[in-house]
Design an enzyme around this catalytic site. Structure first.
Site, short mmCIF file in Angstrom:
data_model
loop_
_atom_site.label_atom_id
_atom_site.label_comp_id
_atom_site.label_asym_id
_atom_site.label_seq_id
_atom_site.Cartn_x
_atom_site.Cartn_y
_atom_site.Cartn_z
N HIS A 189 -2.71 -1.07 -3.32
CA HIS A 189 -3.94 -0.32 -3.07
C HIS A 189 -3.97 0.93 -3.94
O HIS A 189 -3.21 1.88 -3.73
CB HIS A 189 -4.02 0.09 -1.60
CG HIS A 189 -4.33 -1.04 -0.69
ND1 HIS A 189 -4.20 -0.95 0.68
CD2 HIS A 189 -4.76 -2.30 -0.92
CE1 HIS A 189 -4.55 -2.09 1.24
NE2 HIS A 189 -4.88 -2.93 0.27
N ASP A 213 -4.27 -4.68 6.14
CA ASP A 213 -4.61 -5.58 5.04
C ASP A 213 -3.41 -6.48 4.76
O ASP A 213 -2.27 -6.06 4.82
CB ASP A 213 -4.96 -4.77 3.79
CG ASP A 213 -5.62 -5.62 2.72
OD1 ASP A 213 -6.07 -6.73 3.03
OD2 ASP A 213 -5.70 -5.16 1.56
N SER A 260 0.86 -1.18 0.00
CA SER A 260 0.00 0.00 0.00
C SER A 260 0.89 1.23 0.00
O SER A 260 1.74 1.37 -0.88
CB SER A 260 -0.95 -0.03 1.20
OG SER A 260 -1.88 1.04 1.15
#
Length: 331
Positions: free
Chosen positions: A46, A137, A19
């Site tokens: 992401h 995540d 991310s």
């Protein structure tokens, strides 16, 4: 640049999640992989629904080809397949699958769906890597890979641009390797040469959650087997959230498929609460404007009592709006 080759039955699969700060980390990793890398590599960064130049950047950084994944294409060695904007990237029966399924951890593409699918499809032949990023995540996805006998690799949080994701994985997963990004390419070259232990049987809860996430016809029955009602509401769709039993860290899923860890749920609710407060501020300010307009008209007709009451209500609404604004600014 090499020409990527199709692999009818690749021995191993590498799945990578990143991310915030992930572009630079992925570029360094791509540069350190040898040409004609003999294992397919699937990547989730992401990016939401925005445009992404990541495949071009990775292809320029290293000797292997890179592109946005295409639904139904076979896994290819010597190639880096990147989740396109707004699509979850999954793997099934040696092929890539793209879906517009419900967001997980407030993201699509999200890391956990890819890792879960890799665990189910490749078992002990899956290698999951969590790089830099905020929140958590990838933690549940790495747990899935480990539960099916695969390997877990995590970027050293001390070297990550955003340490939260790798730190969460380290806290909750029996990680096999913790490495700075500079050492990861060499370690992967060693790992892909190792023989695979037999894959353990697939945990039922993993299979059931994967089915629930991908729109199983009997999704409520599946959720009831692995989760319990939480009393919370999904910030995405307003449905009831179910807490996954024995999940660490705590995780939640609604029957439409949206999923959250405790951290991502808190973040989503913070955003929803702020939006609600701003909406209330707007409504109060608009009512104050309307009240003053009505007060002026009453004053024009010498109805001074009603004009004063409307002026007082406008002042009260403005005061309430200012107090709400201060709550946001001070939080």
């Amino acid at each position: 640049m090499n020409t990527a080759s199709e692999s009818d039955s690749p021995g191993k699969l590498i799945v990578i999640g990143a991310s915030l700060g992930g572009v630079a980390a992925l570029q360094r990793l791509a540069a350190d992989l040898p040409a004609d890398f003999p294992v397919p590599v699937l990547i989730v960064l992401h990016i939401g629904a925005n445009q992404s130049r990541l495949p071009d950047l990775l292809a320029a950084a290293g000797p292997n080809t890179a592109s946005h994944a295409r639904d139904g294409e076979p896994l290819r060695t010597g190639h880096l397949a990147v989740a396109p904007p707004g699509r979850h990237l999954l793997v099934n029966d040696g092929t890539v699958r793209l879906t517009r399924g419900p967001k997980e951890n407030w993201a699509r593409p999200a890391i956990d769906p890819l890792f879960r699918s890799a665990a189910l499809a490749f078992g002990a032949r899956a290698i999951g890597i969590v790089l830099t990023g905020n929140l958590d995540d990838g933690t549940a996805g790495l747990q899935a890979i480990k539960s099916c006998g695969g390997l877990a690799v995590v970027q050293d949080p001390a070297t990550a641009f955003a340490p939260s994701m790798p730190a969460s994985a380290l806290q909750s997963v029996a990680v096999d390797y913790v490495l700075p990004i500079e050492a990861m390419g060499a370690q992967l070259r060693e790992l892909i040469m190792q023989s695979n232990p037999p894959s353990p049987s697939t945990p039922d809860r993993l299979r059931l959650e994967h089915a629930a996430a991908n729109g199983a016809a009997n999704v409520m029955q599946e959720l009831q087997k692995i989760a319990r009602p939480s009393g919370l509401v999904c910030p995405e769709c307003g449905g009831s959230l179910w807490e996954i039993c024995e999940a660490r860290p705590s995780r939640y899923r609604c029957h439409t498929g949206h999923a959250f860890t405790l951290k991502s749920l808190e973040s989503a609710m913070d955003q929803g609460t702020e939006a609600t407060i701003w909406s209330a501020i707007r409504a109060l300010q608009e009512r104050a404007v309307l009240s003053r307009q009505m007060a002026e008209r009453h004053a024009d007709t010498s109805n001074l009592k009603d004009a004063a009451a409307l002026e007082a209500r406008a002042a009260a609404d403005e005061d309430h709006a200012n107090k709400l604004r201060s709550l946001i600014e001070e939080s």
